[in-house]
Every structure is written in C-alpha cells, then in structure tokens.
Design a protein around this motif. Sequence first.
Motif, PDB file in Angstrom:
ATOM      1  N   THR A  76       0.834  -1.205   0.000  1.00  0.00           N
ATOM      2  CA  THR A  76       0.000   0.000   0.000  1.00  0.00           C
ATOM      3  C   THR A  76       0.866   1.252   0.000  1.00  0.00           C
ATOM      4  O   THR A  76       1.308   1.711   1.059  1.00  0.00           O
ATOM      5  CB  THR A  76      -0.941   0.007   1.221  1.00  0.00           C
ATOM      6  OG1 THR A  76      -1.684  -1.201   1.265  1.00  0.00           O
ATOM      7  CG2 THR A  76      -1.911   1.187   1.146  1.00  0.00           C
ATOM      8  N   PRO A  77       1.133   1.835  -1.189  1.00  0.00           N
ATOM      9  CA  PRO A  77       1.808   3.138  -1.243  1.00  0.00           C
ATOM     10  C   PRO A  77       0.804   4.258  -1.005  1.00  0.00           C
ATOM     11  O   PRO A  77      -0.403   4.091  -1.248  1.00  0.00           O
ATOM     12  CB  PRO A  77       2.367   3.185  -2.672  1.00  0.00           C
ATOM     13  CG  PRO A  77       1.429   2.324  -3.459  1.00  0.00           C
ATOM     14  CD  PRO A  77       0.930   1.254  -2.520  1.00  0.00           C
ATOM     15  N   GLY A  78       1.300   5.409  -0.522  1.00  0.00           N
ATOM     16  CA  GLY A  78       0.391   6.516  -0.252  1.00  0.00           C
ATOM     17  C   GLY A  78       1.104   7.844  -0.198  1.00  0.00           C
ATOM     18  O   GLY A  78       2.329   7.929  -0.145  1.00  0.00           O
ATOM     19  N   LEU A  79       0.295   8.914  -0.231  1.00  0.00           N
ATOM     20  CA  LEU A  79       0.767  10.287  -0.080  1.00  0.00           C
ATOM     21  C   LEU A  79      -0.026  10.943   1.039  1.00  0.00           C
ATOM     22  O   LEU A  79      -1.197  10.588   1.270  1.00  0.00           O
ATOM     23  CB  LEU A  79       0.576  11.078  -1.381  1.00  0.00           C
ATOM     24  CG  LEU A  79       1.386  10.624  -2.600  1.00  0.00           C
ATOM     25  CD1 LEU A  79       0.935  11.396  -3.835  1.00  0.00           C
ATOM     26  CD2 LEU A  79       2.883  10.829  -2.367  1.00  0.00           C
ATOM     27  N   LEU A  80       0.599  11.913   1.729  1.00  0.00           N
ATOM     28  CA  LEU A  80      -0.096  12.599   2.814  1.00  0.00           C
ATOM     29  C   LEU A  80       0.160  14.098   2.753  1.00  0.00           C
ATOM     30  O   LEU A  80       1.184  14.552   2.248  1.00  0.00           O
ATOM     31  CB  LEU A  80       0.344  12.054   4.180  1.00  0.00           C
ATOM     32  CG  LEU A  80       1.781  12.312   4.641  1.00  0.00           C
ATOM     33  CD1 LEU A  80       1.872  13.614   5.451  1.00  0.00           C
ATOM     34  CD2 LEU A  80       2.300  11.158   5.483  1.00  0.00           C
ATOM     35  N   LEU A  81      -0.804  14.843   3.264  1.00  0.00           N
ATOM     36  CA  LEU A  81      -0.703  16.289   3.441  1.00  0.00           C
ATOM     37  C   LEU A  81      -1.132  16.584   4.865  1.00  0.00           C
ATOM     38  O   LEU A  81      -2.189  16.157   5.310  1.00  0.00           O
ATOM     39  CB  LEU A  81      -1.601  17.023   2.448  1.00  0.00           C
ATOM     40  CG  LEU A  81      -1.632  18.556   2.554  1.00  0.00           C
ATOM     41  CD1 LEU A  81      -0.275  19.149   2.167  1.00  0.00           C
ATOM     42  CD2 LEU A  81      -2.739  19.129   1.667  1.00  0.00           C
ATOM     43  N   ARG A  82      -0.287  17.344   5.605  1.00  0.00           N
ATOM     44  CA  ARG A  82      -0.556  17.582   7.022  1.00  0.00           C
ATOM     45  C   ARG A  82      -0.561  19.081   7.315  1.00  0.00           C
ATOM     46  O   ARG A  82       0.255  19.834   6.781  1.00  0.00           O
ATOM     47  CB  ARG A  82       0.513  16.900   7.884  1.00  0.00           C
ATOM     48  CG  ARG A  82       0.173  16.858   9.371  1.00  0.00           C
ATOM     49  CD  ARG A  82       1.355  16.409  10.208  1.00  0.00           C
ATOM     50  NE  ARG A  82       1.970  15.190   9.767  1.00  0.00           N
ATOM     51  CZ  ARG A  82       1.609  13.957  10.150  1.00  0.00           C
ATOM     52  NH1 ARG A  82       0.593  13.819  10.980  1.00  0.00           N
ATOM     53  NH2 ARG A  82       2.251  12.889   9.712  1.00  0.00           N
ATOM     54  N   HIS A  83      -1.486  19.481   8.184  1.00  0.00           N
ATOM     55  CA  HIS A  83      -1.540  20.860   8.660  1.00  0.00           C
ATOM     56  C   HIS A  83      -1.616  20.844  10.177  1.00  0.00           C
ATOM     57  O   HIS A  83      -2.363  20.059  10.775  1.00  0.00           O
ATOM     58  CB  HIS A  83      -2.750  21.607   8.094  1.00  0.00           C
ATOM     59  CG  HIS A  83      -2.885  23.000   8.625  1.00  0.00           C
ATOM     60  ND1 HIS A  83      -3.738  23.318   9.668  1.00  0.00           N
ATOM     61  CD2 HIS A  83      -2.265  24.155   8.274  1.00  0.00           C
ATOM     62  CE1 HIS A  83      -3.637  24.611   9.932  1.00  0.00           C
ATOM     63  NE2 HIS A  83      -2.763  25.140   9.102  1.00  0.00           N
ATOM     64  N   SER A  84      -0.847  21.700  10.804  1.00  0.00           N
ATOM     65  CA  SER A  84      -0.844  21.803  12.268  1.00  0.00           C
ATOM     66  C   SER A  84      -1.176  23.222  12.676  1.00  0.00           C
ATOM     67  O   SER A  84      -0.739  24.185  12.042  1.00  0.00           O
ATOM     68  CB  SER A  84       0.534  21.423  12.832  1.00  0.00           C
ATOM     69  OG  SER A  84       0.885  20.106  12.457  1.00  0.00           O
ATOM     70  N   GLY A  85      -1.976  23.352  13.732  1.00  0.00           N
ATOM     71  CA  GLY A  85      -2.351  24.676  14.225  1.00  0.00           C
ATOM     72  C   GLY A  85      -2.615  24.631  15.714  1.00  0.00           C
ATOM     73  O   GLY A  85      -2.230  23.695  16.413  1.00  0.00           O
ATOM     74  N   LYS A  86      -3.296  25.660  16.205  1.00  0.00           N
ATOM     75  CA  LYS A  86      -3.579  25.787  17.634  1.00  0.00           C
ATOM     76  C   LYS A  86      -5.064  26.032  17.850  1.00  0.00           C
ATOM     77  O   LYS A  86      -5.716  26.762  17.105  1.00  0.00           O
ATOM     78  CB  LYS A  86      -2.785  26.951  18.227  1.00  0.00           C
ATOM     79  CG  LYS A  86      -1.293  26.694  18.389  1.00  0.00           C
ATOM     80  CD  LYS A  86      -1.021  25.911  19.669  1.00  0.00           C
ATOM     81  CE  LYS A  86       0.460  25.867  19.984  1.00  0.00           C
ATOM     82  NZ  LYS A  86       0.726  25.128  21.235  1.00  0.00           N
ATOM     83  N   ILE A  87      -5.597  25.421  18.896  1.00  0.00           N
ATOM     84  CA  ILE A  87      -6.916  25.754  19.433  1.00  0.00           C
ATOM     85  C   ILE A  87      -6.704  26.037  20.914  1.00  0.00           C
ATOM     86  O   ILE A  87      -6.628  25.120  21.729  1.00  0.00           O
ATOM     87  CB  ILE A  87      -7.936  24.626  19.224  1.00  0.00           C
ATOM     88  CG1 ILE A  87      -8.154  24.357  17.736  1.00  0.00           C
ATOM     89  CG2 ILE A  87      -9.263  24.979  19.892  1.00  0.00           C
ATOM     90  CD1 ILE A  87      -9.168  23.254  17.462  1.00  0.00           C
ATOM     91  N   GLY A  88      -6.554  27.314  21.250  1.00  0.00           N
ATOM     92  CA  GLY A  88      -6.206  27.674  22.618  1.00  0.00           C
ATOM     93  C   GLY A  88      -4.833  27.138  22.961  1.00  0.00           C
ATOM     94  O   GLY A  88      -3.856  27.376  22.255  1.00  0.00           O
ATOM     95  N   SER A  89      -4.753  26.359  24.035  1.00  0.00           N
ATOM     96  CA  SER A  89      -3.476  25.779  24.448  1.00  0.00           C
ATOM     97  C   SER A  89      -3.231  24.401  23.836  1.00  0.00           C
ATOM     98  O   SER A  89      -2.210  23.772  24.123  1.00  0.00           O
ATOM     99  CB  SER A  89      -3.436  25.666  25.975  1.00  0.00           C
ATOM    100  OG  SER A  89      -4.492  24.833  26.440  1.00  0.00           O
ATOM    101  N   LEU A  90      -4.160  23.922  23.011  1.00  0.00           N
ATOM    102  CA  LEU A  90      -4.052  22.596  22.410  1.00  0.00           C
ATOM    103  C   LEU A  90      -3.470  22.672  21.010  1.00  0.00           C
ATOM    104  O   LEU A  90      -3.743  23.622  20.260  1.00  0.00           O
ATOM    105  CB  LEU A  90      -5.418  21.915  22.349  1.00  0.00           C
ATOM    106  CG  LEU A  90      -6.134  21.685  23.681  1.00  0.00           C
ATOM    107  CD1 LEU A  90      -7.514  21.106  23.442  1.00  0.00           C
ATOM    108  CD2 LEU A  90      -5.324  20.751  24.578  1.00  0.00           C
TER     109      LEU A  90
END
Length: 257
Positions: free
Chosen positions: A92-106
């Motif tokens: 199973t080959p694959g590609l990914l796209l990731r985004h990281s952010g903040k919700i308050g202190s999380l």
Amino acid sequence: MTASAQRRIEANTAFIPEVQAEWALNGNDYLMAGFNVVAQKLGENSSVFGGQLRLGYEHFWNEQWSWGGTLRLLRGMDQRYGDFLGQPGNVTPGLLLRHSGKIGSLNFGQRLGVEYAISTSDALSIANQNRGLARLRLDLERQFPLGATIALRPRLAYEVGAYTRLQRDETELKERVVDFGSLRGEVGIRVSSHIDVTPWVASQTSYNNFLPQYDAAGKQVSGGRTNIITPVFGLDARFTVFRDEPSPERKQLPTQH
C-alpha cells in the motif's frame, strides 16, 4: 428487523505493539521505519497473528504545512491487518498532506492521505482487492514538560477512511459512505530526546453492507448494514537518530505518524 436496519458486531480485542526508528533530517523532516505485530484471539482455541512494515518520509514547508510519502507492506496472508483492520491489500503506497495549528493551548492536527492497496496474493478470495482509499485524521494534543528532556503528551485522534469509487456495477451492493473509522486515545511519554514510549487504546469500526439474509417468515436474520467494532490496545516504542545534537526547537510528531 427491516432491510434498512443497522447491525452491530463486536469483534475480539486486538493487541498491536510497534517499534519505530526515525532518522531526523534538516528542519523537521524525517525518514521513518516501523514494524508491528497484530495479535487477535478468534475463538476459544484459535488466535491470529499479522503485522506490517511501515516506511515514510515527510518534508515540512513551514511550521504548519508538510507533505510526504508512505509505504505499508504485509504478507499476503496478513491482509486485513494493516492500519485499518479489515482493509484488503498487502502492498500500500500513499501520499499525505498535514496541517498543524492551535486551538487555545491545544495543538490541532489535520492529516489527509490517499493510498492504493494492492493485493499480490490470491490466498484470500476478496472481491475488488486492489482499492484506492482516502483518509482524514483530526487530532488534539498537549505536551506537559516534566524536565529538560522528559515530557507527557496526551492525545486524542479520530480518523475515517473511505474507498474511492468511480463506477459501481448495478449488481453490486451499494457501499457505505465511510468504510473505516478509528477513535484513538494515547499518552506519549518522552523518556529522552531519542526515545518515546506511547501506550494507546482505540476503537476501530469497519462499516460494511453485506447481502441480507432472511428466514422463512421474511425476517432479516443477518447481512445488511453492519458495523464491526474492534477494541485495540497498542504500545509504540520510537527511537530517534540525529546527525548532530537535537535542536530544542525541533517539532516531533506523535508515534501515530
């Protein structure tokens, strides 16, 4: 029970320990290799063992966005024991796209992936074994430093997977909108800058639509829309290798890459 009713089946608990090696590259980029074993009891006198090799690379454009490639390998007889229990395919080959952010202190993460599961073995008679799959994962986490290198990382993640469908034959059963789901809770333990240990629990669901079966009175006794729910316990151990001294600003992903 009507034909439109939804059935719920609870499968036996699965246990998935995994060991990972991560090579830190420039910035937050990394190469990763992981190997796990899946153990699940099927009955009083039978158990099944599977497992997979996972390979990955991820490149960060900035602190919020990254992309990468993945490859998951299983033996032909271990099909259906990959990331989603019940998914066919052993290469199973694959590609990914990731985004990281903040919700308050999380910390809030979003991971979108596309995969193509290929079956190289005819050991299992599974229709449409080669399948494309789209995956979306959302997670919330927070880190609690306990010293210079030790930290706790509680995290909650929910992921869904859906087969990509182009055209369905009229004689085929209509599939569900979402085919797999997984709710996972974990506590990552950073022992040092090189070692992470993460115990986790999850509830995985396989959303199916089987051919309905009826008794002589016309009552449905099996088949139809069926959710197969599997409790899962896991333990990840990750070893990170740095070319130089690790930077304090380096962003370390959870062991659920």
